[in-house]
Design a protein around this motif. Structure first.
Motif, PDB file in Angstrom:
ATOM      1  N   ASN A 167      39.646  27.018  46.544  1.00  0.00           N
ATOM      2  CA  ASN A 167      38.796  27.289  45.375  1.00  0.00           C
ATOM      3  C   ASN A 167      39.695  27.769  44.227  1.00  0.00           C
ATOM      4  O   ASN A 167      39.737  28.952  43.889  1.00  0.00           O
ATOM      5  N   LEU A 168      40.406  26.835  43.617  1.00  0.00           N
ATOM      6  CA  LEU A 168      41.411  27.196  42.623  1.00  0.00           C
ATOM      7  C   LEU A 168      40.800  27.751  41.349  1.00  0.00           C
ATOM      8  O   LEU A 168      41.404  28.608  40.692  1.00  0.00           O
ATOM      9  N   GLU A 169      39.623  27.290  40.982  1.00  0.00           N
ATOM     10  CA  GLU A 169      38.995  27.769  39.753  1.00  0.00           C
ATOM     11  C   GLU A 169      38.677  29.252  39.833  1.00  0.00           C
ATOM     12  O   GLU A 169      38.989  30.026  38.921  1.00  0.00           O
ATOM     13  N   GLU A 170      38.047  29.664  40.945  1.00  0.00           N
ATOM     14  CA  GLU A 170      37.734  31.078  41.117  1.00  0.00           C
ATOM     15  C   GLU A 170      39.006  31.896  41.347  1.00  0.00           C
ATOM     16  O   GLU A 170      39.097  33.044  40.907  1.00  0.00           O
ATOM     17  N   ALA A 171      39.971  31.294  42.021  1.00  0.00           N
ATOM     18  CA  ALA A 171      41.245  31.988  42.237  1.00  0.00           C
ATOM     19  C   ALA A 171      41.903  32.309  40.901  1.00  0.00           C
ATOM     20  O   ALA A 171      42.445  33.400  40.708  1.00  0.00           O
ATOM     21  N   GLU A 172      41.856  31.350  39.979  1.00  0.00           N
ATOM     22  CA  GLU A 172      42.454  31.580  38.670  1.00  0.00           C
ATOM     23  C   GLU A 172      41.760  32.734  37.947  1.00  0.00           C
ATOM     24  O   GLU A 172      42.419  33.598  37.344  1.00  0.00           O
ATOM     25  N   LYS A 173      40.452  32.790  38.011  1.00  0.00           N
ATOM     26  CA  LYS A 173      39.710  33.861  37.346  1.00  0.00           C
ATOM     27  C   LYS A 173      40.138  35.226  37.873  1.00  0.00           C
ATOM     28  O   LYS A 173      40.391  36.162  37.100  1.00  0.00           O
ATOM     29  N   ASN A 174      40.214  35.345  39.194  1.00  0.00           N
ATOM     30  CA  ASN A 174      40.512  36.648  39.784  1.00  0.00           C
ATOM     31  C   ASN A 174      41.980  37.034  39.612  1.00  0.00           C
ATOM     32  O   ASN A 174      42.290  38.206  39.343  1.00  0.00           O
ATOM     33  N   LEU A 175      42.890  36.078  39.759  1.00  0.00           N
ATOM     34  CA  LEU A 175      44.300  36.406  39.567  1.00  0.00           C
ATOM     35  C   LEU A 175      44.604  36.713  38.106  1.00  0.00           C
ATOM     36  O   LEU A 175      45.386  37.619  37.800  1.00  0.00           O
ATOM     37  N   ARG A 176      43.972  35.981  37.188  1.00  0.00           N
ATOM     38  CA  ARG A 176      44.176  36.272  35.767  1.00  0.00           C
ATOM     39  C   ARG A 176      43.672  37.677  35.453  1.00  0.00           C
ATOM     40  O   ARG A 176      44.319  38.450  34.741  1.00  0.00           O
ATOM     41  N   ARG A 177      42.503  38.014  35.985  1.00  0.00           N
ATOM     42  CA  ARG A 177      41.951  39.347  35.745  1.00  0.00           C
ATOM     43  C   ARG A 177      42.848  40.421  36.347  1.00  0.00           C
ATOM     44  O   ARG A 177      43.042  41.493  35.764  1.00  0.00           O
TER      45      ARG A 177
END
Length: 268
Positions: free
Chosen positions: A198-208
């Motif tokens: 789930n790369l899209e959600e991973a990006e959101k959480n890692l960016r945050r």
């Protein structure tokens, strides 16, 4: 109990209060001398052990600190908190072997005591023994199911150990419910989502996570790895270079330093 002992013995209360007051006033060596003269002969109790450990850790002129601390721990062989106090002394002395031995003993005598479990798990993780750390953190989750840190640490070590990614995501999600603004937890969630595709959600959480804790090289590096996996190599390289710079220039702990250097070469 300790309160009852002090209430029944005013001289004990006076001596104990005097040592604590000396320590609070930074009269550490004086406090130790007073402890030896007035409290060392008392029957063992955790409160006495804790004040003695504090003297040993803060005083400057005490010799044979580790031997003295070992004797205190052995006077209370079935008390995990006393063995953890000894572990703290060894840690302050940069004696990793002594610290590990004391932590192991704390876990042996207190197999369901949360702090003993956590300290042992952390040592296993530090030594790269991730499967043993996973076993410890599973126990910690059983003992302290409401602890977000326990769920997060179990999830993260599962990922490090190459364990079940779905199980890691499950525990990371529980941790996130309890600690939604913790950068470390968001990092674990993002890694688990990355592992499960789930790369899209991973990006959101890692960016945050990088926004909350921008000085953490490991979080920044893992965000760079995710961006590279998404095909954003220039942005990924920027993040990896930043992680390397933070580690080199600020002296921050970065276990993946060599890995990051190699990975950066593949992006440029």
């Amino acid at each position: 109990g300790w309160s009852e002992r002090m209430a029944a013995d005013p001289s004990l209360l006076t001596a104990y209060a005097a040592v604590v007051a000396m320590l609070n006033g930074s009269l550490n060596d004086v406090a130790w001398s007073y402890y030896q003269e007035n409290l060392a002969g008392q029957s063992a109790h955790l409160a006495l052990a804790q004040v003695a450990y504090r003297c040993l850790s803060e005083a400057d002129a005490i010799e044979n600190v580790s031997e003295l601390a070992q004797g205190i721990a052995e006077s209370m062989p079935n008390e995990p908190r006393s063995w953890l106090g000894l572990a703290n002394i060894y840690k302050a002395l940069d004696d990793g072997e002594g610290e590990a031995s004391a932590v192991k003993k704390a876990q042996e005598v207190g197999p369901r005591y949360p702090e003993a479990i956590f300290r042992h798990a952390a040592l296993m993780e530090q030594n790269g023994e991730y499967l043993k750390a996973v076993e410890d953190y599973r126990t910690l989750v059983e003992v302290a199911p409401e602890s977000g840190a326990a769920h997060n640490n179990l999830a993260y070590t599962l990922l490090l150990a190459g364990g079940n990614d779905e199980e890691a995501l499950k525990h990371a999600a529980i941790a996130a419910e309890k600690r939604p603004r913790d950068a470390g937890v968001l990092h674990t969630v993002g890694l688990a989502q990355m592992r499960t595709g789930n790369l899209e959600e991973a990006e959101k959480n890692l960016r945050r996570a990088t926004e909350i804790d921008p000085a953490n090289p490991t979080i920044m590096y893992d965000f760079g790895r995710l961006l590279a996996e998404q095909g954003m190599k220039p942005e990924a390289a920027k993040r990896v270079r930043y992680a390397l710079a933070m580690s080199r220039n600020a002296g921050l702990d970065f276990p993946q330093l060599e890995e990051a250097e190699t990975f950066l070469d593949t992006l440029e």
